[in-house]
Design a protein around this motif. Structure first.
Motif, PDB file in Angstrom:
ATOM      1  N   ASP A 190       0.838  -1.204   0.000  1.00  0.00           N
ATOM      2  CA  ASP A 190       0.000   0.000   0.000  1.00  0.00           C
ATOM      3  C   ASP A 190       0.875   1.258   0.000  1.00  0.00           C
ATOM      4  N   TYR A 191       1.911   1.252   0.840  1.00  0.00           N
ATOM      5  CA  TYR A 191       2.804   2.409   0.919  1.00  0.00           C
ATOM      6  C   TYR A 191       3.554   2.635  -0.395  1.00  0.00           C
ATOM      7  N   PHE A 192       3.892   1.533  -1.083  1.00  0.00           N
ATOM      8  CA  PHE A 192       4.654   1.657  -2.330  1.00  0.00           C
ATOM      9  C   PHE A 192       3.888   2.391  -3.429  1.00  0.00           C
ATOM     10  N   GLN A 193       2.591   2.559  -3.228  1.00  0.00           N
ATOM     11  CA  GLN A 193       1.799   3.288  -4.227  1.00  0.00           C
ATOM     12  C   GLN A 193       1.948   4.796  -4.054  1.00  0.00           C
ATOM     13  N   LEU A 194       2.561   5.222  -2.941  1.00  0.00           N
ATOM     14  CA  LEU A 194       2.770   6.647  -2.679  1.00  0.00           C
ATOM     15  C   LEU A 194       4.069   7.119  -3.343  1.00  0.00           C
ATOM     16  N   GLU A 195       4.312   8.402  -3.292  1.00  0.00           N
ATOM     17  CA  GLU A 195       5.571   8.950  -3.774  1.00  0.00           C
ATOM     18  C   GLU A 195       6.711   8.484  -2.857  1.00  0.00           C
ATOM     19  N   GLU A 196       7.889   8.258  -3.424  1.00  0.00           N
ATOM     20  CA  GLU A 196       8.994   7.692  -2.653  1.00  0.00           C
ATOM     21  C   GLU A 196       9.428   8.609  -1.513  1.00  0.00           C
ATOM     22  N   GLU A 197       9.347   9.913  -1.717  1.00  0.00           N
ATOM     23  CA  GLU A 197       9.715  10.841  -0.643  1.00  0.00           C
ATOM     24  C   GLU A 197       8.793  10.659   0.560  1.00  0.00           C
ATOM     25  N   THR A 198       7.514  10.421   0.294  1.00  0.00           N
ATOM     26  CA  THR A 198       6.544  10.218   1.378  1.00  0.00           C
ATOM     27  C   THR A 198       6.849   8.928   2.127  1.00  0.00           C
ATOM     28  N   ILE A 199       7.195   7.855   1.394  1.00  0.00           N
ATOM     29  CA  ILE A 199       7.499   6.564   2.028  1.00  0.00           C
ATOM     30  C   ILE A 199       8.740   6.692   2.895  1.00  0.00           C
ATOM     31  N   THR A 200       9.765   7.379   2.375  1.00  0.00           N
ATOM     32  CA  THR A 200      11.010   7.553   3.119  1.00  0.00           C
ATOM     33  C   THR A 200      10.764   8.315   4.411  1.00  0.00           C
ATOM     34  N   SER A 201       9.871   9.293   4.363  1.00  0.00           N
ATOM     35  CA  SER A 201       9.560  10.079   5.563  1.00  0.00           C
ATOM     36  C   SER A 201       8.897   9.241   6.654  1.00  0.00           C
ATOM     37  N   LEU A 202       8.337   8.083   6.274  1.00  0.00           N
ATOM     38  CA  LEU A 202       7.714   7.182   7.249  1.00  0.00           C
ATOM     39  C   LEU A 202       8.729   6.243   7.887  1.00  0.00           C
ATOM     40  N   GLY A 203       9.986   6.344   7.468  1.00  0.00           N
ATOM     41  CA  GLY A 203      11.038   5.508   8.051  1.00  0.00           C
ATOM     42  C   GLY A 203      11.139   4.129   7.419  1.00  0.00           C
ATOM     43  N   ILE A 204      10.636   3.962   6.210  1.00  0.00           N
ATOM     44  CA  ILE A 204      10.657   2.669   5.532  1.00  0.00           C
ATOM     45  C   ILE A 204      11.841   2.635   4.570  1.00  0.00           C
ATOM     46  N   SER A 205      12.628   1.571   4.662  1.00  0.00           N
ATOM     47  CA  SER A 205      13.745   1.375   3.734  1.00  0.00           C
ATOM     48  C   SER A 205      13.182   0.781   2.438  1.00  0.00           C
ATOM     49  N   ILE A 206      12.894   1.647   1.483  1.00  0.00           N
ATOM     50  CA  ILE A 206      12.137   1.254   0.296  1.00  0.00           C
ATOM     51  C   ILE A 206      12.821   0.145  -0.495  1.00  0.00           C
ATOM     52  N   GLU A 207      14.062   0.381  -0.884  1.00  0.00           N
ATOM     53  CA  GLU A 207      14.742  -0.558  -1.768  1.00  0.00           C
ATOM     54  C   GLU A 207      14.958  -1.906  -1.097  1.00  0.00           C
ATOM     55  N   LYS A 208      15.311  -1.894   0.196  1.00  0.00           N
ATOM     56  CA  LYS A 208      15.542  -3.141   0.907  1.00  0.00           C
ATOM     57  C   LYS A 208      14.260  -3.957   1.004  1.00  0.00           C
ATOM     58  N   GLU A 209      13.158  -3.308   1.303  1.00  0.00           N
ATOM     59  CA  GLU A 209      11.882  -4.019   1.419  1.00  0.00           C
ATOM     60  C   GLU A 209      11.415  -4.537   0.057  1.00  0.00           C
ATOM     61  N   LYS A 210      11.660  -3.767  -0.996  1.00  0.00           N
ATOM     62  CA  LYS A 210      11.283  -4.221  -2.331  1.00  0.00           C
ATOM     63  C   LYS A 210      12.051  -5.483  -2.714  1.00  0.00           C
ATOM     64  N   ILE A 211      13.345  -5.498  -2.404  1.00  0.00           N
ATOM     65  CA  ILE A 211      14.160  -6.669  -2.739  1.00  0.00           C
ATOM     66  C   ILE A 211      13.687  -7.893  -1.960  1.00  0.00           C
ATOM     67  N   LYS A 212      13.376  -7.721  -0.668  1.00  0.00           N
ATOM     68  CA  LYS A 212      12.883  -8.842   0.144  1.00  0.00           C
ATOM     69  C   LYS A 212      11.587  -9.408  -0.426  1.00  0.00           C
ATOM     70  N   LEU A 213      10.666  -8.519  -0.766  1.00  0.00           N
ATOM     71  CA  LEU A 213       9.391  -8.975  -1.312  1.00  0.00           C
ATOM     72  C   LEU A 213       9.564  -9.614  -2.686  1.00  0.00           C
ATOM     73  N   MET A 214      10.468  -9.072  -3.491  1.00  0.00           N
ATOM     74  CA  MET A 214      10.703  -9.672  -4.802  1.00  0.00           C
ATOM     75  C   MET A 214      11.294 -11.073  -4.665  1.00  0.00           C
ATOM     76  N   LEU A 215      12.235 -11.260  -3.732  1.00  0.00           N
ATOM     77  CA  LEU A 215      12.812 -12.584  -3.510  1.00  0.00           C
ATOM     78  C   LEU A 215      11.753 -13.570  -3.016  1.00  0.00           C
ATOM     79  N   ALA A 216      10.840 -13.090  -2.173  1.00  0.00           N
ATOM     80  CA  ALA A 216       9.751 -13.953  -1.699  1.00  0.00           C
ATOM     81  C   ALA A 216       8.856 -14.360  -2.863  1.00  0.00           C
ATOM     82  N   SER A 217       8.579 -13.422  -3.762  1.00  0.00           N
ATOM     83  CA  SER A 217       7.747 -13.752  -4.919  1.00  0.00           C
ATOM     84  C   SER A 217       8.477 -14.711  -5.856  1.00  0.00           C
TER      85      SER A 217
END
Length: 342
Positions: A228-255
């Motif tokens: 859900d957060y990934f649908q927002l602008e990256e600056e907004t996600i970063t401001s929430l304290g989420i490591s965007i690229e790391k989480e994307k890689i984890k989810l991609m590996l799971a998929s």
């Protein structure tokens, strides 16, 4: 209970009924027809016969359960990839993950002489190892896609899709090369499997898939809020304290793990990961905690029904289920492509 949750539960109930109906039609249809009382008596162990036990428990039920699980796994992988890329056209088959996993499995089949459409009991260990090889191939494909698609420290979604299409073509060519090096019998088995086939599924296939689907499925669902957060602008996600690229890689590996487990027992079946999330999004919206379970049921219904069509339409000859899914998936993909341009 909110109206939204009531609607979600109603849709889940309808899809669950559709899945049961598709499974029942599949179970009772075929060269050996069975009546409803005969099916229930056999399932409940009431006056069961050796012939009915063989047809239901050895042939049809493992095939149906495999189809449902593969449909769910591919649908969940599609949800993840579409959520990460913010692109409704993303699909494990289109961006090369299926091809990478399939290529590794064909190489495994070549060196270890494992015929996934004709499995003997003494091949159980090899069957359990196959998803690991599939994961290695899928992970290599994903790694190449990620490396090329990164731009200025961030994942460029346009590059990711285009790179995935190129990787898909490349791994498909390598798969063809290795399959042509097989002897005639192994090549025929590999060719049938590569087109997407579950007609000779058994309980060992189910056992090989289940740990991957359960562990990775739970992990992905617990991380669904991130999609859900990934649908927002990256600056907004970063401001929430989420490591965007790391989480994307984890989810991609799971998929990738989900796709590898599915490909290892069914071959390359495309478009389920494209259609199921898109239909689910139309039904319940973009909230992934609601959309993901709906997508799983849709994927299961699509593949169980497609396998029923593959089994019965041209009887006694059977089509590969991958071909049946493609007959629906290609027009649907073109429809989405035209719609996205509009």
């Amino acid at each position: 209970m909110t109206l939204k949750k009531t609607k979600w539960l109603f849709i889940i109930g309808i899809l669950f009924f559709m899945l049961l109906l598709a499974m029942y039609i599949h179970l009772t249809s075929g060269a050996f027809t069975m009546t409803t009382p005969e099916v229930f008596k056999t399932l409940l162990r009431i006056d069961s016969t050796e012939q009915f036990d063989l047809v239901i428990f050895d042939f049809r039920l493992p095939r149906i359960i495999t189809a449902a699980l593969v449909g769910m796994g591919l649908a969940m992988a599609g949800v993840v990839l579409q959520g990460i890329t913010k692109n409704a056209l993303a699909d494990p088959g289109i961006i090369g993950i299926n091809a990478g996993a399939g290529c590794a499995i064909v190489i495994f089949m070549f060196f270890f002489h494992v015929e996934l459409i004709d499995v003997e009991i003494n091949s159980l260990i090899k069957i359990l190892i196959v998803p690991i090889f599939g994961f290695a191939g899928g992970a290599i494909a994903a790694a190449i896609i990620l490396i090329i698609s990164y731009k200025h420290g961030r994942m460029d979604m346009q590059r990711l899709i285009l790179t995935g299409i190129a990787i898909n073509t490349g791994f498909s060519a390598v798969t063809l090369f290795w399959s042509l090096k097989m002897d005639e019998g192994d090549y025929q088995a590999a060719a049938i499997w590569m087109n997407g086939s579950i007609y000779n599924s058994n309980w060992y296939f189910v056992s090989a898939m289940m740990p991957w689907l359960i562990i990775l499925g739970i992990y992905i669902y617990r991380k669904a809020y991130l999609l859900d957060y990934f649908q927002l602008e990256e600056e907004t996600i970063t401001s929430l304290g989420i490591s965007i690229e790391k989480e994307k890689i984890k989810l991609m590996l799971a998929s990738v793990g989900l796709v590898s487990a599915c490909v290892s027992v069914s071959g390359s079946i495309g478009f389920i990961g494209l259609m199921a999330p898109h239909i689910a999004r139309q039904l319940v919206g973009i909230h992934h905690r609601y959309m993901m379970p709906v997508s799983l049921f849709i994927g299961a219904v699509l593949l169980v029904f497609s396998d029923y069509v593959a089994k019965t339409v041209f009887s006694p000859v059977e089509l590969s289920v991958g071909i049946v899914v493609s007959l629906v998936g290609i027009p649907y993909f073109l429809y989405l492509l035209v719609k996205s341009k509009g």
